[in-house]
Each structure stands twice: as C-alpha cells, then as structure tokens.
Design a protein around this motif. Structure first.
Motif, PDB file in Angstrom:
ATOM      1  N   ASP A  13      47.761  41.377  52.484  1.00  0.00           N
ATOM      2  CA  ASP A  13      48.402  40.441  51.558  1.00  0.00           C
ATOM      3  C   ASP A  13      48.846  39.151  52.240  1.00  0.00           C
ATOM      4  OD1 ASP A  13      50.437  41.565  53.018  1.00  0.00           O
ATOM      5  OD2 ASP A  13      51.792  41.847  51.318  1.00  0.00           O
ATOM      6  N   HIS A  36      43.499  40.474  48.913  1.00  0.00           N
ATOM      7  CA  HIS A  36      44.930  40.384  49.191  1.00  0.00           C
ATOM      8  C   HIS A  36      45.762  41.399  48.403  1.00  0.00           C
ATOM      9  CE1 HIS A  36      43.781  36.911  51.434  1.00  0.00           C
ATOM     10  NE2 HIS A  36      43.419  36.234  50.362  1.00  0.00           N
ATOM     11  N   ASP A  37      45.114  42.287  47.659  1.00  0.00           N
ATOM     12  CA  ASP A  37      45.845  43.379  47.011  1.00  0.00           C
ATOM     13  C   ASP A  37      44.933  44.589  46.866  1.00  0.00           C
ATOM     14  OD1 ASP A  37      44.782  43.766  44.167  1.00  0.00           O
ATOM     15  OD2 ASP A  37      45.257  41.635  44.081  1.00  0.00           O
ATOM     16  N   LYS A  39      44.197  46.693  44.339  1.00  0.00           N
ATOM     17  CA  LYS A  39      43.320  46.832  43.171  1.00  0.00           C
ATOM     18  C   LYS A  39      42.030  46.036  43.372  1.00  0.00           C
ATOM     19  CE  LYS A  39      43.367  46.668  38.116  1.00  0.00           C
ATOM     20  NZ  LYS A  39      42.036  46.015  37.989  1.00  0.00           N
ATOM     21  N   MET A  58      50.882  47.889  53.457  1.00  0.00           N
ATOM     22  CA  MET A  58      51.780  47.297  52.474  1.00  0.00           C
ATOM     23  C   MET A  58      51.031  46.270  51.637  1.00  0.00           C
ATOM     24  SD  MET A  58      54.432  49.015  53.144  1.00  0.00           S
ATOM     25  CE  MET A  58      55.692  48.187  52.180  1.00  0.00           C
ATOM     26  N   LEU A  59      50.576  46.695  50.454  1.00  0.00           N
ATOM     27  CA  LEU A  59      49.790  45.833  49.570  1.00  0.00           C
ATOM     28  C   LEU A  59      50.386  45.833  48.165  1.00  0.00           C
ATOM     29  CD1 LEU A  59      46.192  47.037  50.522  1.00  0.00           C
ATOM     30  CD2 LEU A  59      47.197  44.830  51.139  1.00  0.00           C
ATOM     31  N   PRO A  60      50.247  44.733  47.424  1.00  0.00           N
ATOM     32  CA  PRO A  60      50.672  44.735  46.022  1.00  0.00           C
ATOM     33  C   PRO A  60      49.709  45.524  45.141  1.00  0.00           C
ATOM     34  CG  PRO A  60      49.751  42.599  46.632  1.00  0.00           C
ATOM     35  CD  PRO A  60      49.817  43.407  47.897  1.00  0.00           C
ATOM     36  N   HIS A  61      50.229  45.987  44.011  1.00  0.00           N
ATOM     37  CA  HIS A  61      49.465  46.694  42.965  1.00  0.00           C
ATOM     38  C   HIS A  61      49.070  48.118  43.373  1.00  0.00           C
ATOM     39  CE1 HIS A  61      49.566  42.971  40.831  1.00  0.00           C
ATOM     40  NE2 HIS A  61      48.777  42.346  41.700  1.00  0.00           N
ATOM     41  N   ASP A  63      48.902  50.398  47.036  1.00  0.00           N
ATOM     42  CA  ASP A  63      49.140  50.279  48.484  1.00  0.00           C
ATOM     43  C   ASP A  63      47.962  50.820  49.289  1.00  0.00           C
ATOM     44  OD1 ASP A  63      49.386  53.068  48.918  1.00  0.00           O
ATOM     45  OD2 ASP A  63      51.536  53.035  48.611  1.00  0.00           O
TER      46      ASP A  63
END
Length: 228
Positions: A13, A36-37, A39, A58-61, A63
C-alpha cells in the motif's frame, strides 16, 4: 521459464516502496505489475499470472495473510512476504500458510533481488539433478518438484519440497536447524530456527511416515529422515 522474462506482482500500500522495488526489479530484467490493496491484487494475480508475488501483510480491503491463503487454495506460485512488522506471530503464520520467504521492512533492495533469485531458482529447478528418490509409499521427483505419497500427489510449496528432498537425500544423517537453514534456504536467514520447525511440522501433517521411514526429531540437535 528459461528464455522468458519472469513476471513479479508487487503488492504494497506504500506507493513509494512499490516504485523503488519496481525500478530495481526492472533493472534486473523482471517484468512487474503494481497493486496497492488486497482486492486488486487478487484480480491482478488472476489476470497477470505472475511467476512470483511480493506481498505486504498490512493492506487495505483484503490483508496480505488472506491474499496468501487465497493464492494457496489453487496455486503454488512463490510468495515472499513484505512487512514493517517484525512480530514472530506474523512470520510463523506466513510460513505455515505457505510463504516461501519473509522480509521485514526496511530492507536493502539488493538483498530483496537476491532472495527473489534464490526462490526462483528453487522453483524452476534450474539445471538440477533428474533423480527421483524412492521409498515405500513415497516418491520425491526433483525434476518436477512432485511428491507422491501413498499413490497421491501431495501439494507443497518449493521450500517445503526442498527441505524434504534435502533430508531424504541424506537419509539417517542428523542436521541442526542452523545447517538446514544454510543448506535449504541458501543464505544466512535473519530469523530464528523456528522457520525450520514450521516447515517440518507442515511436512509431518502431509506425510505420516512409511513402513521403514520417518521424519524424526533428534532432541537437542535437529532433524533427520530416518530409514530403517
């Protein structure tokens, strides 16, 4: 993959980190794609079909751990985990779920390139021996990285296979965890000996032994592939 350009999916990310890794990889001859995420990483994995994944935890949407689980449901593509967390739980969990390596940020890009090359060499069995190791109920084919146990193919990541093959190639010889880290991982691993313990545990969950062989713990020393 000889004669082709290896494809690396970079998932982090932090866009700046992604760009730095991309620059170093492309200068070393790799094709790259950035996400960067989690999904979008799943979508890119399906479409891009990478030869290796660099995966931040540690990723958005979605992990990184869940992305790794998703990859391992159907695919044995090598995965190197990237994280700013040095927490042992994350390290052990990632290895248990099938990660091939683990790097804690910040890291030197040259070290990352070396790790990628080492994993890719193991995965592609470059110029290695063509032998198959045969034991009752077990065949270990180093050419295809295939393990047949009780007439069924057992799926395992490259590093797991490497450990099994190394021990079975040196039957009845006892190795310390440090020796196995050096011989199988191919570099001075910055973590601790639990890396070996995790992989042995996973091998035992898949292979329960045979009529005259067993993956044994030698207490206070290490492990051996015992053949009676």
């Amino acid at each position: 993959m000889e004669g082709t350009i290896a494809k690396v999916l970079i998932v982090d990310d932090d866009e700046n980190i992604c760009e730095v890794i991309k620059m170093y990889l492309q200068s070393s001859g790799y094709d790259t794609r950035l996400c960067h995420d989690g999904k979008l990483a799943q979508e890119a994995f399906t479409e891009y079909k990478p030869d290796l994944v660099l995966l931040d935890i540690m990723l958005p949407h979605v992990d990184g751990i869940d992305v790794l689980k998703w990859i391992r449901k159907e695919n044995e593509t090598p995965v190197i985990m990237l994280t700013a967390k040095g927490d042992t739980f994350d390290k052990v969990l990632g290895l248990e779920l099938g990660a091939d390596d683990y790097m804690v940020k910040p890291f030197e890009p040259k070290e990352l390139i070396a790790r990628i090359k080492a994993v890719m060499r193991r995965y592609n069995v470059e110029g290695g021996s063509k032998e198959t190791l045969n034991f009752p109920d077990l065949a270990i084919d180093v050419n295809s990285y295939t393990v047949i146990y009780k007439n069924e193919e057992i799926k395992m990541p490259p590093k797991e296979f490497e450990l099994l093959h190394y021990l079975a190639s040196n039957k009845n010889r006892v190795f310390t965890r440090e020796q196995l880290l050096c011989e199988v991982w191919g570099y001075d691993y910055p973590g601790d000996s639990r890396t070996v313990d995790v992989h042995v545990k996973r091998l035992r969950e898949k292979l329960h032994g045979g009529p005259n062989w067993q993956l044994e713990t030698v207490w206070g020393v290490g492990y051996k592939f015992e053949v009676k």
